[in-house]
Design an enzyme around this catalytic site. Structure first.
Site, PDB file in Angstrom:
ATOM      1  N   TYR A   1       0.848  -1.201   0.000  1.00 21.83           N
ATOM      2  CA  TYR A   1       0.000   0.000   0.000  1.00 21.83           C
ATOM      3  C   TYR A   1       0.876   1.240   0.000  1.00 21.83           C
ATOM      4  O   TYR A   1       1.784   1.349   0.822  1.00 21.83           O
ATOM      5  CB  TYR A   1      -0.887   0.020   1.256  1.00 21.83           C
ATOM      6  CG  TYR A   1      -2.330  -0.310   0.949  1.00 21.83           C
ATOM      7  CD1 TYR A   1      -3.017   0.415  -0.026  1.00 21.83           C
ATOM      8  CD2 TYR A   1      -3.006  -1.312   1.625  1.00 21.83           C
ATOM      9  CE1 TYR A   1      -4.333   0.128  -0.318  1.00 21.83           C
ATOM     10  CE2 TYR A   1      -4.331  -1.604   1.342  1.00 21.83           C
ATOM     11  CZ  TYR A   1      -4.990  -0.873   0.358  1.00 21.83           C
ATOM     12  OH  TYR A   1      -6.292  -1.160   0.074  1.00 21.83           O
TER      13      TYR A   1
ATOM     14  N   GLU B   1      -0.418   4.837  -0.418  1.00 17.25           N
ATOM     15  CA  GLU B   1      -1.200   6.064  -0.571  1.00 17.25           C
ATOM     16  C   GLU B   1      -0.297   7.288  -0.433  1.00 17.25           C
ATOM     17  O   GLU B   1       0.560   7.335   0.449  1.00 17.25           O
ATOM     18  CB  GLU B   1      -2.287   6.176   0.502  1.00 17.25           C
ATOM     19  CG  GLU B   1      -3.463   5.268   0.266  1.00 17.25           C
ATOM     20  CD  GLU B   1      -3.383   4.020   1.098  1.00 17.25           C
ATOM     21  OE1 GLU B   1      -2.242   3.608   1.411  1.00 17.25           O
ATOM     22  OE2 GLU B   1      -4.448   3.472   1.435  1.00 17.25           O
TER      23      GLU B   1
ATOM     24  N   ASP C   1      -7.534  13.443 -24.767  1.00 19.60           N
ATOM     25  CA  ASP C   1      -7.613  12.048 -24.311  1.00 19.60           C
ATOM     26  C   ASP C   1      -7.004  11.209 -25.424  1.00 19.60           C
ATOM     27  O   ASP C   1      -7.641  10.938 -26.441  1.00 19.60           O
ATOM     28  CB  ASP C   1      -9.074  11.664 -24.072  1.00 19.60           C
ATOM     29  CG  ASP C   1      -9.205  10.185 -23.693  1.00 19.60           C
ATOM     30  OD1 ASP C   1      -8.205   9.449 -23.822  1.00 19.60           O
ATOM     31  OD2 ASP C   1     -10.304   9.776 -23.281  1.00 19.60           O
TER      32      ASP C   1
ATOM     33  N   THR D   1      -4.807   5.837 -21.510  1.00 20.22           N
ATOM     34  CA  THR D   1      -4.607   4.514 -20.922  1.00 20.22           C
ATOM     35  C   THR D   1      -3.199   4.090 -21.323  1.00 20.22           C
ATOM     36  O   THR D   1      -2.582   4.698 -22.198  1.00 20.22           O
ATOM     37  CB  THR D   1      -5.624   3.491 -21.472  1.00 20.22           C
ATOM     38  OG1 THR D   1      -5.670   3.611 -22.894  1.00 20.22           O
ATOM     39  CG2 THR D   1      -6.996   3.721 -20.905  1.00 20.22           C
TER      40      THR D   1
ATOM     41  N   LYS E   1      -3.064   0.343 -24.707  1.00 20.99           N
ATOM     42  CA  LYS E   1      -3.509   0.218 -26.111  1.00 20.99           C
ATOM     43  C   LYS E   1      -2.268   0.256 -27.008  1.00 20.99           C
ATOM     44  O   LYS E   1      -1.426  -0.622 -26.892  1.00 20.99           O
ATOM     45  CB  LYS E   1      -4.527   1.310 -26.420  1.00 20.99           C
ATOM     46  CG  LYS E   1      -5.795   1.182 -25.560  1.00 20.99           C
ATOM     47  CD  LYS E   1      -6.860   2.177 -25.950  1.00 20.99           C
ATOM     48  CE  LYS E   1      -8.159   1.939 -25.198  1.00 20.99           C
ATOM     49  NZ  LYS E   1      -8.281   2.728 -23.978  1.00 20.99           N
TER      50      LYS E   1
ATOM     51  N   ARG F   1      -2.693  -2.760 -18.256  1.00 18.25           N
ATOM     52  CA  ARG F   1      -3.962  -2.018 -18.171  1.00 18.25           C
ATOM     53  C   ARG F   1      -3.809  -0.953 -17.096  1.00 18.25           C
ATOM     54  O   ARG F   1      -3.462  -1.266 -15.950  1.00 18.25           O
ATOM     55  CB  ARG F   1      -5.105  -2.956 -17.807  1.00 18.25           C
ATOM     56  CG  ARG F   1      -5.310  -4.073 -18.798  1.00 18.25           C
ATOM     57  CD  ARG F   1      -6.654  -4.693 -18.622  1.00 18.25           C
ATOM     58  NE  ARG F   1      -7.651  -3.764 -19.100  1.00 18.25           N
ATOM     59  CZ  ARG F   1      -8.083  -3.722 -20.362  1.00 18.25           C
ATOM     60  NH1 ARG F   1      -7.606  -4.551 -21.252  1.00 18.25           N
ATOM     61  NH2 ARG F   1      -8.992  -2.850 -20.712  1.00 18.25           N
TER      62      ARG F   1
HETATM   63  N1  DSN Z   1     -12.859   0.279 -24.242  1.00 21.13           N
HETATM   64  C1  DSN Z   1     -11.922   1.170 -24.862  1.00 21.13           C
HETATM   65  C2  DSN Z   1     -11.903   1.031 -26.339  1.00 21.13           C
HETATM   66  O1  DSN Z   1     -12.014  -0.092 -26.759  1.00 21.13           O
HETATM   67  O2  DSN Z   1     -11.763   1.984 -27.088  1.00 21.13           O
HETATM   68  C3  DSN Z   1     -12.107   2.570 -24.497  1.00 21.13           C
HETATM   69  O3  DSN Z   1     -12.306   2.673 -23.143  1.00 21.13           O
END
Ligand code: DSN
Length: 424
Positions: free
Chosen positions: A46, A48, A193, A220, A223, A229
């Site tokens: 942990y 924080e 974003d 994120t 990707k 993730r």
């Molecule tokens: N679920 C993601 C996507 O596939 O674009 C976005 O959050």
């Protein structure tokens, strides 16, 4: 592993991934090093707070770890400040809204069926209940060009406090300079974003919004960036350490964002994920990652051409990024996006259905089929292989009512896929 049920499921998932071709544009295959970091003892801790300012003891390794992740993220994206704690993209976006807005404030974001994301104010989300979302969208669906005049006039009238550039279903490029000009005119903070294209920005094959004066960039990490993730917020400016009240000024954005992520919105950061983020950022800083990012674009562009040769109708008639949106009913009149997804699943080609601009079908069975090249590029597929992928997609849809033909196609795709092992 003692738990046979879970071990069997992990083995089955590994087999599924190895025997098929992943075309979902938001998925990827991580390296063995990223997986090792994810599965490390950092999951026990942990932490924080932030490095040097934690609430619990025993942070001599986590502080170094988080600082490494932060420094690597800043270097990768040319940002002054990085918060690597968001558990995913949605918490990253929500934390930014909460850091900068008051309830009732206005945000301008892309129309959802034109490519905007759920967290950009879909009416079912908590953000949409708190804030007032106004929209910009595509002017011409044949080119995908954004209607910047409409965007400017709505922005001047509605005076959004944030203008958000970003998407999860838009295959073209945004003109960041135009966003900047409009935001300057109406006094909005500029937020990008970049979840879908972070790896393409890191690989320097697409422009970086921060170079155009954007204040904040959320993403994120799993990707195109090919990490675990997770999420991240990048911003410009330095963290201050005021004792009492913190004014909502652009200079204070990094501090406001840090405070909103913890303690405002999240609890303890996931240190094993932060370890894996750090590993993936280092991988993305290597010269090979630029080659990878270039290949994603080359594969996507070739796949778009080949699909059109096979008679598929693409939304905006092509792609500038890693993503291709197919208008299924316009390609095969009695097949919607959901049906196409199910048919392709049967032959080991994984894609996802998605709304298209002005979609006449509902979200659960929309008209669009969204595909992309980040994962198959990681597997090692090149432009010539896109000819096969497009041909197989057409074949599967055409033979959808013939189980024997689908089974034989699935065997052919499996044999091909196994020649390109998973990286981990
Ligand atoms: N679920 C993601 C996507 O596939 O674009 C976005 O959050």
């Amino acid at each position: 592993m003692q738990d046979k049920q879970i071990r069997d499921l992990i083995d089955a998932e590994k087999k599924r991934q190895a025997e098929g071709l992943e075309l979902i544009p938001s998925e990827n295959y991580v390296s063995g090093d990223v997986l090792t970091a994810m599965g490390s003892v950092f999951t026990n801790k942990y932490s924080e707070g932030y490095p040097g300012k934690r609430y619990y003891g025993g942070q001599e390794n986590t502080d170094i770890l988080e600082n490494l992740a932060i420094e690597r993220a800043k270097e990768l994206f040319g940002a002054d400040h990085a918060n690597v704690q968001p558990h995913s993209g949605a918490p990253a976006n929500i934390a930014v809204y909460q850091a900068w807005l008051e309830p009732g404030d206005t945000v301008m974001a892309m129309k959802l069926d034109h490519g905007g994301h759920l967290t950009h104010g879909h009416p079912i989300t908590s953000s949409a209940k708190l804030y007032n979302f106004v929209r910009y969208g595509i002017k011409d669906v044949e080119t995908g060009e954004i209607d910047y005049e409409q965007m400017r006039s709505v922005a001047l009238k509605e005076k959004p406090k944030i203008i958000l550039a970003g998407f999860s279903g838009y295959p073209r490029s945004l003109d960041y300079q135009k966003f900047k000009d409009i935001a300057d005119e109406c006094g909005a903070v500029l937020m990008a974003d970049m979840a879908h294209i972070a790896g393409l920005i890191a690989g320097k094959v697409l422009p970086n919004p921060l170079d155009f004066g954007f204040h904040i960039m959320t993403t994120t990490t799993h990707k195109t960036l090919r990490g675990p993730r997770g999420g991240m917020v990048l911003s410009q400016g330095k963290v201050s350490n005021p004792l009492r009240s913190l004014e909502k000024t652009v200079e204070n954005l990094p501090t406001l964002i840090d405070r909103e992520i913890f303690p405002g919105f999240q609890g303890g950061p996931h240190m094993h994920t932060i370890a894996a983020k750090a590993v993936s950022f280092r991988e993305a800083l290597q010269p090979e990652f630029k080659t990878y990012a270039r290949q994603i674009l080359d594969n996507a562009s070739r796949l778009a051409d080949e699909l059109q040769k096979q008679g598929f109708k693409l939304v905006t008639n092509g792609t500038d990024n890693h993503m291709i949106m197919i208008d299924m009913p316009a390609s095969f009149k009695d097949v919607n996006g959901r049906q196409a997804q199910d048919i392709l699943d049967k032959v080991g080609l994984n894609a996802n259905c998605n709304a298209i601009p002005e979609d006449k079908l509902p979200p659960y069975r929309p008209s669009g089929l969204r595909i992309g090249t980040p994962a198959i590029t990681t597997r090692g597929l090149k432009e010539k292989d896109m000819v096969l992928v497009a041909k197989w997609m057409k074949q599967a849809i055409q033979d959808r009512k013939d189980d024997a033909k689908l089974a034989s196609l699935a065997a052919e795709i499996k044999q091909f896929a196994l020649k390109f092992p998973l990286p981990s």
